[in-house]
Each structure stands twice: as structure tokens, then as C-alpha cells.
Design an enzyme around this catalytic site. Sequence first.
Site, PDB file in Angstrom:
ATOM      1  N   TYR A 142       3.170  -1.599   5.262  1.00 17.88           N
ATOM      2  CA  TYR A 142       3.125  -2.219   3.931  1.00 17.88           C
ATOM      3  C   TYR A 142       2.703  -3.671   4.098  1.00 17.88           C
ATOM      4  CZ  TYR A 142       4.798  -4.073  -0.574  1.00 17.88           C
ATOM      5  OH  TYR A 142       4.901  -4.675  -1.804  1.00 17.88           O
ATOM      6  N   ASP A 237       0.336  -8.860  10.534  1.00 19.74           N
ATOM      7  CA  ASP A 237       1.189  -9.136   9.380  1.00 19.74           C
ATOM      8  C   ASP A 237       2.621  -9.248   9.888  1.00 19.74           C
ATOM      9  OD1 ASP A 237       2.659  -9.299   7.116  1.00 19.74           O
ATOM     10  OD2 ASP A 237       1.873  -7.487   6.166  1.00 19.74           O
ATOM     11  N   LYS A 265       9.104 -14.165   4.129  1.00 19.06           N
ATOM     12  CA  LYS A 265      10.527 -13.904   4.342  1.00 19.06           C
ATOM     13  C   LYS A 265      11.268 -15.036   5.082  1.00 19.06           C
ATOM     14  CE  LYS A 265      10.049  -9.090   3.307  1.00 19.06           C
ATOM     15  NZ  LYS A 265       8.927  -8.199   3.536  1.00 19.06           N
TER      16      LYS A 265
HETATM   17  C1  PLP Z   1       7.733  -7.957   2.621  1.00 23.92           C
HETATM   18  C2  PLP Z   1       6.408  -7.762   3.247  1.00 23.92           C
HETATM   19  C3  PLP Z   1       5.216  -8.148   2.600  1.00 23.92           C
HETATM   20  C4  PLP Z   1       5.205  -8.644   1.189  1.00 23.92           C
HETATM   21  O1  PLP Z   1       5.894  -9.836   1.016  1.00 23.92           O
HETATM   22  P1  PLP Z   1       6.401 -10.240  -0.458  1.00 23.92           P
HETATM   23  O2  PLP Z   1       6.991 -11.596  -0.258  1.00 23.92           O
HETATM   24  O3  PLP Z   1       7.382  -9.201  -0.874  1.00 23.92           O
HETATM   25  O4  PLP Z   1       5.205 -10.274  -1.336  1.00 23.92           O
HETATM   26  C5  PLP Z   1       4.031  -8.044   3.303  1.00 23.92           C
HETATM   27  N1  PLP Z   1       3.996  -7.567   4.551  1.00 23.92           N
HETATM   28  C6  PLP Z   1       5.107  -7.180   5.200  1.00 23.92           C
HETATM   29  C7  PLP Z   1       5.021  -6.689   6.602  1.00 23.92           C
HETATM   30  C8  PLP Z   1       6.350  -7.248   4.566  1.00 23.92           C
HETATM   31  O5  PLP Z   1       7.452  -6.819   5.204  1.00 23.92           O
END
Ligand code: PLP
Length: 426
Positions: A142, A237, A265
Amino acid sequence: MQRSKELFEKAQKYFPGGVNSPVRAFGRVGGTPPYFEKGQGAYLFDADGKRYIDYIGSWGPMVVGHAHPSVITAVKQAAENSLSFGAPTEGETTLAELIQTHVPSMEMMRFVSSGTEATMSAIRLARGFTRRDRIVKFEGCYHGHSDGLLVKAGSGALTLGEPDSAGVPSDIAKLTLTLPYNDSEAVEALFQAEGDSIAAIIVEPIAGNMGMVCPEPSFLNTLRRLCDQSGALLIFDEVMTGFRVHLGGAQGLYNVRPDLTTLGKVIGGGLPVGAFGGRAEVMQAIAPLGPVYQAGTLSGNPVAMASGLATLNTLTEPDCFHRMQRNTQRLAEGLQSLANARNIPMATCARGGMFGFFFSTEPVVSNFSAVMASDIDRFNQFFHAMLDAGVYLAPSPFESGFVSASHTLDDIDETLASADRALAQL
Ligand SMILES: *Cc1c(COP(=O)(O)O)cnc(C)c1O
């Protein structure tokens, strides 16, 4: 749960599903989500006064625990000097310096306000820099909810049982090629045939949005090599894994250097912060230096920078990360041995302050198909038994768990005792 039930009912009137982000609705596990009023260290307290040991940590950001005194003090101080200027402040540079110390591949970076913005912007940058359109991602990963990345995405989309989203034009989706995670041969074959049309590979270097799935030893190196050969950019990511699995992120753990990295995060410590960054040559293609446009009214917000900086300063204090890692490992190993003792098939893993467990007959879960073959009903039963016992796990088998630096050995042992009683009921 009485008060939470009332609040959830009222919320349905204003918000689709009663929530502002889908997984919070408990759709996968059923029941009512607790409404929280207060967090302190490793604990949460709901509207009915019940205490929980928290293993979600706001989905990752609360890495030093809730309401940590140094974070709260820093945020208060920043707030007193105004919440926002929309102009440069020193805090941005201080946070960037600290991030770069631990993630040296981020030679230059830009702050944004969410992980979604970070990945979306990194993809645009990769396309602008390489002058190519197609990207490669992996099944079950994701990367936020932008159009081009909601193609067979995990997390919320998976939890809803809808691998794709309505509203994403097929002309955009077709530029995203999706391959199975950990399948080096599939990536190799794709690049042999059409490597020179690909702008970037984007990957969670440890996948956390289909449950926790670790890369096989050669997988990330294969991606690096194929990108080098074809001129595509490698994007890690690390919105979830940054400062979570290791202070240097998954790239520090596995020693693979991506061209671009996205963070989120943890680096905001609970306030909205994301970042993307990497090779200076690539980052210089961003406006105002280069032709790739990207902007944000609240990007680098001073209060959010203060929160992120205080969080990372606390996390990088001697022994802090190490203690969190030890406790996380004890939790994962403890769960594994409790399940083994009861002959319940389970696969666990842990890196830094992140852990995962599947009710799976395969000892190592290495891709999305293996995740989907795990026992979801069993997860749901276990989840509810733990929630009743005051242990707050993610309400979906497709999420990872997080231990904070505030969790103590006693918290872990209390959790394991609850887990043993929960497993006995399965
Ligand atoms: C949480 C997450 C996102 C999205 O971040 P948001 O702050 O919720 O938009 C993108 N990539 C990864 C790997 C994530 O865990």
C-alpha cells in the site's frame, strides 16, 4: 462499550461508515470501535473508562508512546509562536538534518503533510526525471490512496475486500504494473521485456500493509540491479518502516540504497508530516529548481516539525530503540511459542518496533497469496478476545503491529498472558 456505541452511532450521521479513514470502522472484524479519550505511554483509555495496551500507536507514529512529555513540551512551545507561517522556519532544516544523519540516501528532501502526498509526489518526480510513464508496484503493498497507486492496493482497500477502487480511471491504472512481492524472477522477466519504458519501482522494503511480510534476502538487491540496468528509479516507501524497523529504515537494515525514499508516520510523531527525498540530482528536478511541480500550504508546518523532531530526539537517545526492539522481539517470540504449545499454526515476525502474526500453516509468509491463505476467522476471534482483555491490536489481519519505546517488559508479559487465554478459546 456503551458510550463508544452511542458515539459511533451518532458519527454515522455525518461520516460515511462513521469514520474518516475506513479501517477504523472495524468492518473486517465486526463490532464497535472504541472511542478514545486519552493516551498515556503504552496505554489508551476509551470513553467508557476502559484501559488498553496499545499495539497500533496511531498506525505507527506514536513510536515513543502517547503524550510523551518532551514531545508535548516541544509542541506547546512551537504553538505559542504561531501555528503556521507558510514561510521557511529553522525547524524544517533541523529535522531534515536529523533525518539525513540516519537515512543518508536522502541527500535532499521535501516535507509534505501525509504519506500519500509523499508517494504521489515521488512518483511524479520519477516520471519527470526519467521522462517515462509506467511504474511497477507489488501485490499487497500500500502506498497511499492516489489514483496510480490504488491498483491492487492493500490496507484499507484490502480490508474492504476491494482490491481496486472505483473512480480510478483505467487509463491511469494501466500505467501501473503489479507483480507478486518477493518474486525476483517476475521482475527480471518484466524488465527484460520492457525495462526501458519504466520510470520507477515503488516497494515497501518490508511490507506492512498486508500484515507484516519481510523481503527475501536477494529481492531488494535484484530490484536495485534492474533499476541500475534500465535507468528506472528505485523508490523505497518507508512511510511505515522509516525509524520503525531500524533507525536507518529498512534500507539501513538491509543495506540497499534507493534513489528515492518516502517517509511519514514516525517522522511527525502524531502530527501530519510526510517527506520524500533522495539523490540530489533527482531532487533538483523539483520546483522551484526544476520542472516537476509540487507544493503545500502547510508543508513543513512548525508545530508538526517540533513534534517530529522531539519524537526522533527521544527515539535516538541511547538504548531507546534497542529497548523497543527487545520488547517487540519478546512479544513476537512469546506469541509464537504460545501458539506452538497449543498446536495452533502461526507465523510471526518482528523487526525493530514492528511485528506481525498470521494464523498460517506456512512457517514464513512471503507474499500476498500466502497472506490470503491464512485463517481470517481465527484472527477475528483472537482479535476480539484480546480487545475484551484490554489489548488493542489492529482490527484486521492485513495490518502490522507496533510496540512503542514506552512499552515495558511487564506490558509485554501481561499481553502474552492475555494471548494465552485468547488462544485457549480458539
Ligand atoms: C501509511 C502508509 C502510506 C500512506 O500514508 P498516509 O499518511 O496514511 O497518507 C503510504 N505508504 C505506506 C507504506 C504506508 O504504510
